[in-house]
Design a protein around this motif. Structure first.
Motif, PDB file in Angstrom:
ATOM      1  N   GLY A 159      65.556 -15.861 -37.807  1.00  0.00           N
ATOM      2  CA  GLY A 159      66.249 -16.648 -36.796  1.00  0.00           C
ATOM      3  C   GLY A 159      67.426 -15.911 -36.164  1.00  0.00           C
ATOM      4  O   GLY A 159      68.109 -15.135 -36.827  1.00  0.00           O
ATOM      5  N   HIS A 160      67.599 -16.149 -34.848  1.00  0.00           N
ATOM      6  CA  HIS A 160      68.760 -15.646 -34.093  1.00  0.00           C
ATOM      7  C   HIS A 160      68.752 -14.113 -33.995  1.00  0.00           C
ATOM      8  O   HIS A 160      67.705 -13.497 -34.165  1.00  0.00           O
ATOM      9  CB  HIS A 160      70.062 -16.208 -34.672  1.00  0.00           C
ATOM     10  N   GLY A 161      69.926 -13.499 -33.726  1.00  0.00           N
ATOM     11  CA  GLY A 161      69.990 -12.044 -33.566  1.00  0.00           C
ATOM     12  C   GLY A 161      70.635 -11.644 -32.248  1.00  0.00           C
ATOM     13  O   GLY A 161      70.614 -12.403 -31.277  1.00  0.00           O
ATOM     14  N   TYR A 193      77.246 -14.538 -41.260  1.00  0.00           N
ATOM     15  CA  TYR A 193      76.549 -14.739 -39.991  1.00  0.00           C
ATOM     16  C   TYR A 193      75.083 -15.030 -40.278  1.00  0.00           C
ATOM     17  O   TYR A 193      74.422 -14.243 -40.956  1.00  0.00           O
ATOM     18  CB  TYR A 193      76.654 -13.482 -39.113  1.00  0.00           C
ATOM     19  N   GLU A 194      74.591 -16.126 -39.751  1.00  0.00           N
ATOM     20  CA  GLU A 194      73.192 -16.480 -39.992  1.00  0.00           C
ATOM     21  C   GLU A 194      72.248 -15.356 -39.604  1.00  0.00           C
ATOM     22  O   GLU A 194      71.309 -15.035 -40.329  1.00  0.00           O
ATOM     23  CB  GLU A 194      72.830 -17.758 -39.212  1.00  0.00           C
ATOM     24  N   LYS A 195      72.473 -14.716 -38.441  1.00  0.00           N
ATOM     25  CA  LYS A 195      71.536 -13.695 -37.943  1.00  0.00           C
ATOM     26  C   LYS A 195      71.395 -12.518 -38.915  1.00  0.00           C
ATOM     27  O   LYS A 195      70.341 -11.896 -38.980  1.00  0.00           O
ATOM     28  CB  LYS A 195      71.970 -13.186 -36.564  1.00  0.00           C
ATOM     29  N   PRO A 224      62.623 -17.870 -41.131  1.00  0.00           N
ATOM     30  CA  PRO A 224      63.738 -18.242 -41.996  1.00  0.00           C
ATOM     31  C   PRO A 224      65.052 -18.398 -41.216  1.00  0.00           C
ATOM     32  O   PRO A 224      65.382 -17.573 -40.362  1.00  0.00           O
ATOM     33  CB  PRO A 224      63.829 -17.088 -42.996  1.00  0.00           C
ATOM     34  N   HIS A 225      65.776 -19.454 -41.532  1.00  0.00           N
ATOM     35  CA  HIS A 225      67.095 -19.732 -40.954  1.00  0.00           C
ATOM     36  C   HIS A 225      68.063 -20.118 -42.062  1.00  0.00           C
ATOM     37  O   HIS A 225      67.665 -20.296 -43.203  1.00  0.00           O
ATOM     38  CB  HIS A 225      66.995 -20.907 -39.971  1.00  0.00           C
ATOM     39  N   ILE A 226      69.336 -20.237 -41.664  1.00  0.00           N
ATOM     40  CA  ILE A 226      70.356 -20.778 -42.567  1.00  0.00           C
ATOM     41  C   ILE A 226      70.925 -22.008 -41.869  1.00  0.00           C
ATOM     42  O   ILE A 226      71.146 -21.994 -40.658  1.00  0.00           O
ATOM     43  CB  ILE A 226      71.499 -19.755 -42.807  1.00  0.00           C
ATOM     44  N   ASN A 227      71.159 -23.047 -42.638  1.00  0.00           N
ATOM     45  CA  ASN A 227      71.620 -24.312 -42.099  1.00  0.00           C
ATOM     46  C   ASN A 227      73.143 -24.345 -41.929  1.00  0.00           C
ATOM     47  O   ASN A 227      73.848 -23.485 -42.453  1.00  0.00           O
ATOM     48  CB  ASN A 227      71.204 -25.428 -43.067  1.00  0.00           C
TER      49      ASN A 227
HETATM   50 ZN   LIG Z   1      69.135 -21.058 -37.225  1.00  0.00          ZN
END
Ligand SMILES: [Zn+2]
Length: 286
Positions: A9-11, A23-25, A77-80
């Motif tokens: 996810g993201h980036g 950072y989630e990314k 995959p992500h982080i909440n």
């Molecule tokens: Zn996310």
């Protein structure tokens, strides 16, 4: 052949959720790269990623890329964030049995591998789930703004456990088989195996083409049921020595240890008459 599309996810310009100096990314990329690495240990798997570094990727790019490649399954995959704790995952509302079975498998294996608080298996109308032409799952691996989850997410070892959970789920869902490990061709020098989670003497014996009896002989400390993770198990004998007693002959010792006369002579620099003496520490196995 199973074509697995991994979409961290993201980036790039989109950091995703930020909290507790995380950072989630960055976390999603670390997890995705590990998922790829672990999956590469399996036969008949192809892997493609939406990004392998900090690139900016639109949602449309991600699903177009997976669709064009003809992926069999899409894992994102992500982080909440937003005040919660633990793990949940999403599939598109009203999906069929195949996707639900994949969700079941990944969900239970991630919970098992991480011990995350279980927030349940959910359904949601999200772009990557809606626009992908194959079973797709989006996982939310802990809350970046929860201090307990964040403390875990700061450890690479924990990110690896999350990745392992995803892989175990895919292995279960698709019946993936580990690649055969090439057997050591010569028993020269000793080979040591470090025990990992879930292994037994039997599974290790199969991996190296040896027997449980041989492993027990070489590792008197290793009990079948008490194989500790991290235990260093001798797989091959390595060099072996015999203390010469009265009546020993080189030819009898060669026969006993399964080596040749010439080997014993060379290892111990014996004379042409194979002279040995009582008390000599004779190398009998290479
Ligand atoms: Zn996310």
């Amino acid at each position: 052949m199973v074509k697995i599309y991994i979409d961290p996810g993201h980036g790039g310009i989109d950091p995703g959720a930020v909290g507790n100096s995380l950072y989630e990314k960055i976390l999603t990329l670390k997890m995705a790269l590990k998922i790829k690495e672990y999956l590469e240990e399996y036969d008949d798997v192809q892997i493609k990623m939406s990004r392998t570094g900090d690139q900016t990727r639109s949602l449309t790019y991600r699903t177009d890329d997976a669709n064009a490649w003809g992926a069999d399954v899409y894992v994102s995959p992500h982080i909440n964030a937003g005040g919660g704790v633990g793990y949940e995952d999403f599939v598109y509302p009203g999906v069929g049995q195949t996707t639900l079975a994949i969700q079941d498998a990944i969900h239970s294996e991630v919970i098992k591998a991480t011990g995350f608080n279980d927030r349940g298996q959910k359904q949601k109308n999200l772009h990557v789930l809606r626009e992908s032409h194959m079973p797709a799952i989006l996982t939310e691996n802990g809350f970046i703004d929860n201090s307990g989850d964040a403390a875990k997410l700061k450890k690479d070892s924990f990110l690896n456990q999350i990745a392992q959970g995803h892989v175990n789920g895919l292995v279960k869902a698709y019946g993936l088989k580990k690649k055969a490990v090439s057997k050591p061709s010569t028993p020269s020098g000793s080979l040591v195996h470090t025990v990992v989670k879930g292994e037994t003497l039997w599974s290790i014996s199969q991996k190296y083409g040896t027997t449980v009896a041989n492993l027990k002989k070489l590792n008197p400390g290793a009990k079948e049921d008490a194989l500790k993770i991290g235990f260093k198990l001798n797989i091959t004998a390595g060099a072996k020595y015999h203390k010469v007693v009265k009546g020993d002959t080189v030819s009898a010792l060669a026969k006993k240890y399964g080596s040749t006369l010439k080997q014993i002579r060379d290892w111990n620099k014996l004379d042409t008459k194979y002279t040995i003496y009582v008390g000599q520490n004779l190398k009998v196995l290479g």
